[in-house]
Design an enzyme around this catalytic site. Structure first.
Site, short mmCIF file in Angstrom:
data_model
loop_
_atom_site.label_atom_id
_atom_site.label_comp_id
_atom_site.label_asym_id
_atom_site.label_seq_id
_atom_site.Cartn_x
_atom_site.Cartn_y
_atom_site.Cartn_z
N HIS A 170 0.82 -1.22 0.00
CA HIS A 170 0.00 0.00 0.00
C HIS A 170 0.85 1.27 0.00
O HIS A 170 0.71 2.11 -0.90
CB HIS A 170 -0.97 -0.01 1.18
N HIS A 221 4.63 6.47 5.52
CA HIS A 221 3.60 7.30 6.16
C HIS A 221 2.80 6.58 7.25
O HIS A 221 2.16 7.22 8.08
CB HIS A 221 2.66 7.90 5.10
N GLU A 262 2.54 5.15 13.33
CA GLU A 262 1.32 4.73 14.03
C GLU A 262 1.22 3.21 14.14
O GLU A 262 0.74 2.69 15.15
CB GLU A 262 0.10 5.28 13.30
N ASP A 263 1.67 2.49 13.08
CA ASP A 263 1.40 1.05 13.02
C ASP A 263 2.61 0.16 13.28
O ASP A 263 2.49 -1.07 13.24
CB ASP A 263 0.83 0.69 11.62
N ASP A 315 -2.84 8.63 -0.66
CA ASP A 315 -3.21 7.53 0.24
C ASP A 315 -4.70 7.20 0.09
O ASP A 315 -5.10 6.05 -0.05
CB ASP A 315 -2.89 7.94 1.68
N ASP A 347 -25.95 14.32 -25.03
CA ASP A 347 -26.11 14.87 -26.38
C ASP A 347 -25.18 16.06 -26.58
O ASP A 347 -25.57 17.11 -27.06
CB ASP A 347 -27.57 15.28 -26.61
#
Length: 708
Positions: free
Chosen positions: A48, A72, A76-77, A139, A259
């Site tokens: 990702h 990024h 946090e992870d 992201d 159209d």
């Protein structure tokens, strides 16, 4: 090295080799940090952030942004710390990752329900370094591309947030390619069936029109070549979201919207844009009033192009956009086109310059707005505009949201011009400040040194800048009025106790303020005027603190016979009760209401009897001799019910120099009717003159002030 990383390296060919190696190093650090983590789809999590970096690499962004994109989610992870990040890749990368990490914690239910504080933090993060929001948009784009792995409720929530928060931000930054894909993916996630039906119908319509599109494209190319204009002509296809939103907003059918044939003509210089325009106008006749020049007058997000509509050979209109290759790049990429982050790295494109202006204005607005919700209310106006383009007398161009008024224009020129505006000339005609403006108008603001904003102005403006400036001025004015009024009220209360404010020693006063958690005497006085503290209670406490026993208790204190005079201009502290509509000339009384200040009633108002049960809230007031301004009054009029009677009565009121705010029928039958007029008058005497004129009309059987 995985294939997706090799693909990223290929996209980074525009960077120096040493910078590419830094990016590869970031991948290794990120892959190690995210080891063992997987996405909902089952893929390794690192795919990702690498995909996000790839999206930004397509825009040609700098190495620091690409590295921050890869890393990024690490703060946090994963176990990776900010200190380690800064040590390995520099403080700038750490700042960017930290900024994106904070944005990831923000959840928005909808544009209306967005948490104001979170939205404010996101916009201010943009103002500090716009690369933070570019990473966040990339992201979000990749998450939308892979939304299928989420459950239905998550898909709908994320899609709504994308449509209502992130796509408009991309549009405001001129990133139309991002915006269009975010909108279509958001539409697909929020309304999958509608998306499928419209997509299928677009494919079917294009299949039927392919031959006609090819003929028009060939004719345009041939005509431009015959004029020796090198150009690239491409057909434009409407997206499912644009079709759907226009069907809803413009109440048009799918057939009506499809159209239309759309083409983009890309040439090498701005001058050739106008030459190409002349060439296509000689091929097909232009439709009157459908030409727009966004090259001379760029949109607020920096977009530049010529737009024209032609009558085509198949009876359907042809929409043509003409622009240079650079304008085309800016139209698709906005602030990210020809990336020039630092101001000294060369001239920025118009999208970057305008984005910086907008972000600078955001920072100013934040500094002047205490409330997050008020700040967001102002920003949303800027995020979702339909613009009008206006000219100053010097020929400068200002862009304002649709429905903007002359007062908005005045504040757009300069805050001081807005504060002292009294009227405007639009195309050399004198108009009121509340007049709504239309594109192409020449606007001149007339000012007067004595003019100042009033609360009614807030109803006449639509821009955040104007609203913030007016509110700030009124708050300052309210504070000054409150301090003055509170001073008079406290002096009066102290006088009743045989003391005065001058008689309270500074040390005693300072101790009292400290105990009350107030910094200055002005805060205490303003609190009194706004009804947050009772003047009699404060006076008794000050006298007691001075070390002398009060002559009387608060409950038995006899109010001073001297009344506080009001001019009516103290609108920051005074409000006039809607139950009785007091006018200059009436016997009046004031009652303190927490937060509102003094609410003025007529002495004979039925509600005063109830208010008398709280004597500590009563404030003895009277009208000053010099009273100015307009005051609301209600007039109950019984008339003979016949055609034209309403116009007759309204004309009589207007002839008495009174402005009608509202009129309603209270009772009505075949023979008679009772009308209730709400109007503005200057005094009790002025109202009496209005009543006299109304009674002379010959159609009125009774007229009296309401309530009696």
């Amino acid at each position: 090295m995985p294939d997706y990383v090799l693909a990223l390296k290929d996209r980074l060919a525009y960077l120096p080799e040493d910078q590419v190696e830094r990016v590869v190093r970031a991948f290794r650090v990120g892959a190690h940090a995210h080891a063992g983590q997987a996405r909902k789809s089952g893929e390794p999590y690192i795919t990702h952030p690498v995909a996000v970096a790839g999206i930004l690499a397509e825009l040609g962004l700098d190495a620091e942004t690409i590295i921050a994109a890869i890393l990024h989610d690490t703060l946090e992870d994963t176990q990776l710390s900010r200190i380690e990040l800064a040590g390995e890749f520099g403080e700038t990368v750490a700042e960017l990752v930290d900024g994106v990490t904070k944005l990831d914690k923000m959840k928005f239910g909808s544009r209306q329900e967005a948490d104001a504080e979170s939205f404010r933090k996101m916009l201010l993060a943009m103002a500090r370094d716009i690369r933070v929001i570019l990473i966040k948009l990339a992201d979000r784009l990749h998450n939308m591309r892979t939304l299928g792995a989420k459950d239905t409720s998550s898909r709908r929530r994320i899609s709504r947030e994308t449509l209502e928060i992130y796509a408009p931000i991309a549009q405001r930054l001129g990133m139309n390619k991002f915006k269009a894909e975010l909108q279509d993916l958001g539409f697909r996630g929020l309304h999958p069936d509608r998306y499928r039906v419209i997509s299928e119908r677009i494919r079917a319509a294009l299949g039927n029109r392919r031959e006609a599109m090819g003929k028009i494209e060939a004719a345009l190319t041939q005509r431009l070549a015959s004029e020796h204009i090198e150009a690239r002509v491409v057909g434009r296809i409407k997206s499912p979201w644009s079709i759907y939103s226009k069907m809803r907003s413009e109440h048009k059918t799918f057939a009506q919207l499809m159209d239309v044939y759309g083409f983009r003509v890309v040439v090498d210089t701005a001058m050739r844009c106008y030459m190409a325009l002349g060439a296509v106008h000689t091929l097909y006749k232009p439709v009157d009033r459908r030409f727009k020049d966004f090259i001379a007058i760029p949109k607020a997000n920096g977009y530049q192009s010529l737009h024209t509509v032609l009558l085509g050979p198949f009876g359907a209109p042809i929409e043509v956009q003409i622009r240079t290759a650079e304008m085309d790049s800016v139209a698709e990429r906005g602030v990210a086109a020809h990336w020039a982050y630092k101001t000294d790295s060369g001239p920025a494109n118009s999208a970057q310059a305008r984005a910086r202006e907008w972000l600078s204005a955001l920072a100013d607005s934040q500094a002047n707005t205490a409330s997050s919700s008020e700040f967001i209310e102002n920003v949303k106006i800027d995020l979702f505009p339909d613009e009008v383009y206006l000219f100053t007398p010097r020929g400068d161009i200002l862009s304002l949201p649709r429905n903007a008024t002359a007062l908005d224009f005045a504040y757009a020129v300069h805050t001081d011009v807005g504060h002292h505006a009294v009227a405007a000339r639009v195309d050399k005609k004198l108009v009121p400040l509340r007049t709504r403006l239309e594109s192409g108008q020449l606007v001149e603001i007339i000012t007067a040194p004595s003019a100042v904003p009033n609360p009614a102005w807030l109803e006449s403006v639509v821009t955040g800048k104007a609203r913030t400036a007016i509110r700030q001025f009124l708050k300052h004015l309210q504070h000054e009025d409150a301090v003055d009024f509170g001073h008079r009220m406290l002096d009066r209360a102290l006088d009743a106790l045989g003391s005065s404010l001058d008689g309270i020693a500074p040390a005693v006063l300072d101790r009292f303020l400290a105990e009350a958690k107030l910094h200055r005497l002005e805060e205490l006085l303003a609190d009194i005027a706004l009804g947050n503290r009772m003047p009699d209670v404060v006076a008794a406490q000050l006298v007691a603190a001075r070390g002398k026993k009060a002559a009387r208790t608060v409950a038995t204190t006899a109010p001073s016979s001297e009344k506080i005079r009001i001019t009516g201009a103290e609108r920051g502290v005074l409000s006039f009760a809607n139950c009785c509509h007091p006018l200059p000339g009436d016997e009046i009384v004031g009652y303190l209401s927490a937060g509102k200040g003094i609410v003025v009633h007529r002495e004979e108002c039925p509600n005063v009897a109830e208010l008398r049960k709280q004597p500590e809230r009563r404030v003895s007031i009277e009208w000053d001799r010099d009273v100015q301004g307009d005051y609301r009054a209600e007039l109950r009029i019984e008339v003979i019910n016949r055609p034209g009677v309403l116009a007759t009565v309204a004309s009589a009121i207007a002839d008495a120099d009174s402005n009608i705010e509202n009129v309603e029928y209270v009772e009505r039958d075949a023979a008679a009717a009772t009308l209730l007029f709400t109007m503005e008058v200057k005094s009790r005497r002025h109202l009496a003159e209005v009543i006299r004129r109304v009674r002379r009309t010959g159609v009125v059987s009774a007229a009296h002030r309401y309530p009696l």
